[in-house]
Design a protein around this motif. Structure first.
Motif, PDB file in Angstrom:
ATOM      1  N   GLN A 262       1.109  -0.727   0.160  1.00 28.90           N
ATOM      2  CA  GLN A 262      -0.299   0.136   0.001  1.00 28.90           C
ATOM      3  C   GLN A 262       0.507   1.190   0.108  1.00 28.90           C
ATOM      4  O   GLN A 262       0.467   2.119  -0.975  1.00 28.90           O
ATOM      5  CB  GLN A 262      -0.794  -0.138   1.413  1.00 28.90           C
ATOM      6  N   GLN A 263       1.391   1.367   0.890  1.00 30.25           N
ATOM      7  CA  GLN A 263       3.361   2.454   0.727  1.00 30.25           C
ATOM      8  C   GLN A 263       3.964   2.182   0.896  1.00 30.25           C
ATOM      9  O   GLN A 263       4.808   1.488   1.208  1.00 30.25           O
ATOM     10  CB  GLN A 263       2.508   3.153   2.264  1.00 30.25           C
TER      11      GLN A 263
ATOM     12  N   GLU B  61      11.472  -1.171  11.723  1.00 30.37           N
ATOM     13  CA  GLU B  61      11.860  -0.950  10.438  1.00 30.37           C
ATOM     14  C   GLU B  61      10.706  -1.943  10.101  1.00 30.37           C
ATOM     15  O   GLU B  61       9.848  -1.788   9.370  1.00 30.37           O
ATOM     16  CB  GLU B  61      13.210  -0.368   9.764  1.00 30.37           C
TER      17      GLU B  61
ATOM     18  N   HIS C 299       7.110  -2.171  11.386  1.00 22.77           N
ATOM     19  CA  HIS C 299       6.455  -1.356  10.798  1.00 22.77           C
ATOM     20  C   HIS C 299       6.411  -1.854   9.326  1.00 22.77           C
ATOM     21  O   HIS C 299       4.711  -1.360   9.118  1.00 22.77           O
ATOM     22  CB  HIS C 299       7.235  -0.187  10.495  1.00 22.77           C
TER      23      HIS C 299
ATOM     24  N   TRP D 251       6.038  -4.603   7.246  1.00 26.59           N
ATOM     25  CA  TRP D 251       5.214  -5.790   7.233  1.00 26.59           C
ATOM     26  C   TRP D 251       3.858  -5.256   7.930  1.00 26.59           C
ATOM     27  O   TRP D 251       2.992  -6.002   7.170  1.00 26.59           O
ATOM     28  CB  TRP D 251       5.716  -6.601   8.151  1.00 26.59           C
ATOM     29  N   ASN D 252       3.753  -4.767   8.458  1.00 23.22           N
ATOM     30  CA  ASN D 252       2.640  -4.706   9.794  1.00 23.22           C
ATOM     31  C   ASN D 252       1.234  -3.191   9.367  1.00 23.22           C
ATOM     32  O   ASN D 252       0.102  -3.824   8.697  1.00 23.22           O
ATOM     33  CB  ASN D 252       3.230  -5.034  10.872  1.00 23.22           C
ATOM     34  N   ASP D 253       2.316  -2.538   9.252  1.00 20.52           N
ATOM     35  CA  ASP D 253       1.793  -1.266   8.854  1.00 20.52           C
ATOM     36  C   ASP D 253       1.259  -0.744   6.713  1.00 20.52           C
ATOM     37  O   ASP D 253       0.269   0.005   6.809  1.00 20.52           O
ATOM     38  CB  ASP D 253       2.218   0.002   9.158  1.00 20.52           C
ATOM     39  N   LEU D 254       2.386  -1.025   6.721  1.00 18.71           N
ATOM     40  CA  LEU D 254       2.360  -0.703   5.031  1.00 18.71           C
ATOM     41  C   LEU D 254       2.420  -1.426   4.237  1.00 18.71           C
ATOM     42  O   LEU D 254       1.989  -1.431   3.033  1.00 18.71           O
ATOM     43  CB  LEU D 254       4.388  -0.407   4.944  1.00 18.71           C
ATOM     44  N   GLY D 255       1.969  -3.018   4.652  1.00 22.55           N
ATOM     45  CA  GLY D 255       1.951  -4.565   4.021  1.00 22.55           C
ATOM     46  C   GLY D 255       2.940  -4.601   2.726  1.00 22.55           C
ATOM     47  O   GLY D 255       2.876  -5.036   1.326  1.00 22.55           O
TER      48      GLY D 255
ATOM     49  N   THR E  36       5.736  -7.106   1.769  1.00 20.62           N
ATOM     50  CA  THR E  36       6.002  -8.011   2.547  1.00 20.62           C
ATOM     51  C   THR E  36       7.142  -8.744   1.410  1.00 20.62           C
ATOM     52  O   THR E  36       7.538  -8.019   0.724  1.00 20.62           O
ATOM     53  CB  THR E  36       5.216  -9.515   2.838  1.00 20.62           C
TER      54      THR E  36
END
Length: 289
Positions: free
Chosen positions: A147-148, A206, A209, A211-215, A217
């Motif tokens: 996503q980002q 980092e 952040h 993996w979990n917040d920005l998608g 992977t």
């Protein structure tokens, strides 16, 4: 019989290469299983065996060095060996940077129809639009990415500062060794070790952040795979370098080095400065540009 050591010392048979092979294989399998959602026990076992191997092998080499078994010819061989090892590391990261540059300069424009590749674009991804990093957005619906993107001026910039400062503290420690100033030597090395630990800690934050917040992977397309490939291997090198610096620090506290003979210190310093340079390239081409 003369007490002069032989011109070239040949060490006895060692089981450490076998232990290292087992540890690295277990570590690699553990990484794969962890990424697939399995147990992390094999990963932890691989890390433990590898660290055990490093400390054990270093212990044997240190004993050989302190026993006066190494001659000037051995010292020259060590320097050439370390130089070629660092060259192999340069080629190792050059291959990964080559992948990144190939994707950005050639592959993505081709998929967008550049350089007379219109049919390639039409047949593969008709709606594809060339952009970097590849993100999930309405204009690029054919691609399922993160996503980002990871920004450059947060934790990556902080880690850049940490590594640059660590290069300075290591150089200060080297000057202390040359001047036979043990306080400067030990304090500089201690600061470098702590900065190395801080770098790894912030990189873990980092990754969490990303993996979990920005998608972001490792399966997030070419951006995710190249991001974790380059930064992950660099983080591994920082971890190994920190262990090496810790061992050198312990040796310095025991008075093992002198201003005339300290190649063990220099070898680790060469490695650490190489890691610093690689990170600067990563920061520019992975995070910034």
């Amino acid at each position: 019989m003369s007490d002069t050591p032989p011109s070239y010392y040949v060490p006895p048979h060692s089981y450490w290469p076998l232990v290292g092979c087992i540890g690295l294989t277990t570590l690699a399998l553990g990484v794969v299983l962890s990424l697939r959602g399995g147990s992390s026990l094999m990963l932890l076992a691989g890390i433990g065996i590898t660290i055990f191997m490093l400390f054990g092998w270093f212990r044997d080499v240190i004993r050989e060095s302190m026993s006066g078994l190494y001659s000037d010819q051995m010292d020259r061989s060590f320097r050439w060996g370390m130089a070629w090892f660092i060259f192999s590391e340069v080629m190792f990261f050059a291959a990964f940077f080559g992948v990144l540059f190939y994707v950005r300069i050639f592959a993505l424009p081709w998929l967008d129809g550049a350089s007379n590749n219109v049919m390639t674009a039409e047949l593969l991804w008709p709606d594809f639009q060339n952009m970097w990093p590849l993100l999930t957005n309405p204009d690029n619906s054919a691609f399922n990415g993160p996503q980002q993107a990871m920004g450059a001026w947060g934790l990556p910039a902080l880690n850049t500062g940490i590594l640059l400062i660590s290069g300075v503290t290591l150089t200060v420690a080297h000057w202390g060794l040359i001047k036979n100033n043990r306080t400067q030597l030990i304090s500089g090395l201690l600061a470098t070790v702590l900065l190395g630990i801080a770098f790894v800690f912030f990189q873990i934050l980092e990754y969490g952040h990303a993996w979990n917040d920005l998608g972001l992977t490792i399966s997030s397309g070419i951006y995710g795979s190249t991001f974790y490939l380059l930064t992950g291997f660099h983080g591994l090198h920082v971890s190994i370098g920190t262990i090496m610096l810790l061992i050198i620090l312990i040796r310095c506290m025991k008075g093992h080095f002198s201003k005339e003979q300290h190649f063990g210190f220099e070898a680790v310093a060469w490695y650490w400065h190489f890691v610093d340079v690689v990170w600067l390239l990563l920061f520019v081409f992975v995070y910034w540009i």
